[in-house]
Design an enzyme around this catalytic site. Structure first.
Site, PDB file in Angstrom:
ATOM      1  N   ARG A 147      43.037  43.172  50.372  1.00  0.00           N
ATOM      2  CA  ARG A 147      41.771  42.746  49.779  1.00  0.00           C
ATOM      3  C   ARG A 147      41.272  41.543  50.560  1.00  0.00           C
ATOM      4  NH1 ARG A 147      40.751  39.642  44.062  1.00  0.00           N
ATOM      5  NH2 ARG A 147      41.244  37.917  45.448  1.00  0.00           N
ATOM      6  N   TYR A 195      35.111  32.110  46.488  1.00  0.00           N
ATOM      7  CA  TYR A 195      34.931  32.567  45.120  1.00  0.00           C
ATOM      8  C   TYR A 195      36.015  33.512  44.635  1.00  0.00           C
ATOM      9  CZ  TYR A 195      33.619  36.756  47.379  1.00  0.00           C
ATOM     10  OH  TYR A 195      33.680  37.870  48.161  1.00  0.00           O
ATOM     11  N   ASP A 197      36.372  42.276  46.210  1.00  0.00           N
ATOM     12  CA  ASP A 197      36.144  42.016  44.785  1.00  0.00           C
ATOM     13  C   ASP A 197      34.882  41.171  44.625  1.00  0.00           C
ATOM     14  OD1 ASP A 197      36.329  41.410  42.103  1.00  0.00           O
ATOM     15  OD2 ASP A 197      38.425  40.763  42.169  1.00  0.00           O
ATOM     16  N   HIS A 210      33.838  40.205  41.578  1.00  0.00           N
ATOM     17  CA  HIS A 210      34.070  39.361  40.401  1.00  0.00           C
ATOM     18  C   HIS A 210      32.911  39.334  39.403  1.00  0.00           C
ATOM     19  CE1 HIS A 210      37.792  36.857  40.198  1.00  0.00           C
ATOM     20  NE2 HIS A 210      38.016  37.549  41.281  1.00  0.00           N
ATOM     21  N   GLU A 259      35.157  46.167  44.076  1.00  0.00           N
ATOM     22  CA  GLU A 259      35.743  45.926  42.745  1.00  0.00           C
ATOM     23  C   GLU A 259      34.813  45.078  41.879  1.00  0.00           C
ATOM     24  OE1 GLU A 259      39.659  44.345  43.162  1.00  0.00           O
ATOM     25  OE2 GLU A 259      39.640  43.350  41.218  1.00  0.00           O
ATOM     26  N   GLU A 297      39.581  45.325  35.004  1.00  0.00           N
ATOM     27  CA  GLU A 297      40.687  44.392  34.756  1.00  0.00           C
ATOM     28  C   GLU A 297      40.465  43.554  33.500  1.00  0.00           C
ATOM     29  OE1 GLU A 297      40.316  42.398  38.619  1.00  0.00           O
ATOM     30  OE2 GLU A 297      39.987  40.519  37.559  1.00  0.00           O
ATOM     31  N   ARG A 334      41.285  49.883  36.444  1.00  0.00           N
ATOM     32  CA  ARG A 334      42.009  48.703  36.918  1.00  0.00           C
ATOM     33  C   ARG A 334      42.723  47.923  35.814  1.00  0.00           C
ATOM     34  NH1 ARG A 334      43.233  46.207  40.428  1.00  0.00           N
ATOM     35  NH2 ARG A 334      42.098  44.270  40.129  1.00  0.00           N
ATOM     36  N   GLU A 377      47.906  46.523  42.795  1.00  0.00           N
ATOM     37  CA  GLU A 377      47.695  45.147  43.271  1.00  0.00           C
ATOM     38  C   GLU A 377      49.002  44.374  43.108  1.00  0.00           C
ATOM     39  OE1 GLU A 377      45.050  42.820  40.802  1.00  0.00           O
ATOM     40  OE2 GLU A 377      44.357  41.641  42.521  1.00  0.00           O
ATOM     41  N   TRP A 424      32.393  33.965  36.616  1.00  0.00           N
ATOM     42  CA  TRP A 424      33.444  33.618  37.579  1.00  0.00           C
ATOM     43  C   TRP A 424      34.234  34.828  37.961  1.00  0.00           C
ATOM     44  CZ3 TRP A 424      38.798  33.550  38.297  1.00  0.00           C
ATOM     45  CH2 TRP A 424      39.206  32.851  39.477  1.00  0.00           C
TER      46      TRP A 424
HETATM   47 MG   LIG Z   1      39.594  41.466  40.453  1.00  0.00          MG
END
Ligand SMILES: [Mg+2]
Length: 404
Positions: free
Chosen positions: A147, A159, A212, A214, A238, A264, A285, A341, A404
């Site tokens: 990643r 970030y 990602d 986020h 992601e 996630e 995820r 992951e 975030w």
């Molecule tokens: Mg993530």
């Protein structure tokens, strides 16, 4: 067999972990991870005040019935605190059941569907040259996929990633208030294609590259990014949007063939309903720890499999080795495994939670120890008590709070 003791252990061997330990009248013990990063003590209270009193006297073999009674019986369903607490009970019960059978958990889930479990590691850099060094380090460690996250010109924060020390280990901000980071979506969208171009130029077309976002983009911004990254063939993009708005992914999906990975922060199958049945994503995820345990995550993977969607269990450092062990058993057993992951833990964390799973040449295996294969050193855990810590918050240049 009956549960005769249930206790919640909080330890901070570098970061906070919450563990449920169940003991039976036959002397078998089971462990479950209940760590909710940055909100740990809410789950401790949920377990200690509301769940532990219900467990004594239960037959630990009744995994499904216990799960249903904790989920339906509380009336207040879903949410990360509830589902982390239920997950800890569920995994501890599976641990006991597998120990009672004298088998590693994956054998009770149908047995191995593969020899070993492919992972991806995290490469982070404040700029592109530092990122290239980080990719090189992950490849040297054997990771088959990486990643990539890079700092953006004009922004201080890299970030969505932890600060790291020279060895690459995450540095925690154990403090009374969250760290504030900065963000600029337009600068990000300009920079990421250049990051992929540089990594492809250095490492070639074959290395699977993940990225990602986020939850920071609107649907049309995510669609733009997905299209811009297509020439570099990402393994996935992601959390491109805040996907609790499931409709947002329709626009992204219509606009790009970049594979999408989501979930996630999801806690139940209902968070995925439209995403799976409309085939808006490619990878689910969720972590065992935040989705209510092995029982519902196995069902999610079977549901996703009907739509050619694969597993990709969340595995950052705040999933304890107990949660990671449960994930690795599931990874080995399910047919529609995608990728795992894995960042590993500090040596001290691996001492507190001695585990049978191994990481060799970038691949995990759960090992053959009965149960999930994790032993908690309670004395060492007690020597490292809870320390308040927050995830950062994120603000735009004008001070507006952003995801975030
Ligand atoms: Mg993530």
């Amino acid at each position: 067999m009956k549960i005769v003791d249930a206790k919640v252990v909080v330890t901070s061997p570098g970061r906070n972990f919450v563990t449920l330990k169940l003991t039976t009248d036959e002397g078998l013990t089971g462990l479950g991870d209940a760590t909710l990063n940055g909100r740990e003590l809410a789950v401790v209270s949920y377990l200690a005040d509301h769940v532990v009193p219900l467990l004594t006297g239960l037959d630990p073999h009744r995994v499904e019935d216990t799960w249903q009674s904790l989920y339906r019986g509380a009336y207040w369903r879903r949410g990360p605190v509830t589902m982390a607490a239920i997950a800890a009970v569920d995994v501890a019960l599976w641990d006991i059941k597998a120990k009672a059978a004298g088998l590693p958990l994956y054998q009770l889930l149908g047995g191995a569907s593969r020899e070993r479990i492919g992972t991806y590691g995290h490469a982070n850099g404040r700029d592109i040259p530092e990122l290239l060094d980080s990719v090189r380090a992950r490849l040297a460690e054997g990771y088959p996929a990486v990643r990539i996250q890079s700092g953006i010109p004009g922004l201080k924060a890299v970030y969505g990633v932890s600060d790291t020390d020279e060895s690459g280990a995450p540095v925690l901000h154990q403090q009374a208030r969250p760290l504030v980071e900065d963000w600029d979506t337009a600068a990000y969208l300009r920079h990421v294609p250049a990051v992929f171009e540089a990594v492809r130029a250095e490492f070639g077309p074959e290395l699977p590259l993940l990225h990602d976002s986020h939850h920071r983009l609107t649907p049309v911004q995510a669609a733009r990014l997905g299209k811009d990254l297509e020439p570099f063939r990402p393994f996935w993009l992601e959390d491109c949007t805040p996907a609790e708005n499931q409709e947002a992914l329709r626009l992204v999906r219509r606009s790009t063939t970049t594979p999408l990975a989501v979930g996630e922060v999801f806690n139940t199958v209902y968070d995925y309903q439209a995403l799976i049945t409309e085939q808006l994503i490619d990878y689910v995820r969720s972590a065992v720890t935040h989705f209510g345990g092995v029982t519902p995550l196995r069902k999610l993977f079977d549901f996703a499999a009907q739509y050619q969607i694969k597993s990709a269990i969340h595995g950052p450092e705040d999933i304890s080795p107990v949660g990671m062990a449960a994930a690795v058993h599931l990874d080995l057993a399910v047919h529609n495994f995608g990728i795992q992951e894995f960042s590993g833990h500090t040596p001290l964390t691996d001492e507190v939670f001695r585990h049978a799973y191994t990481f060799t040449d970038g691949h995990l295996h759960p090992g053959e120890a009965p149960g999930i294969g994790v032993e908690l050193d309670e004395e060492l855990a007690a020597a490292h008590p809870y320390a308040p810590a927050y995830l950062p918050v994120n603000r735009l240049h004008d001070g507006t709070v952003h995801d975030w």
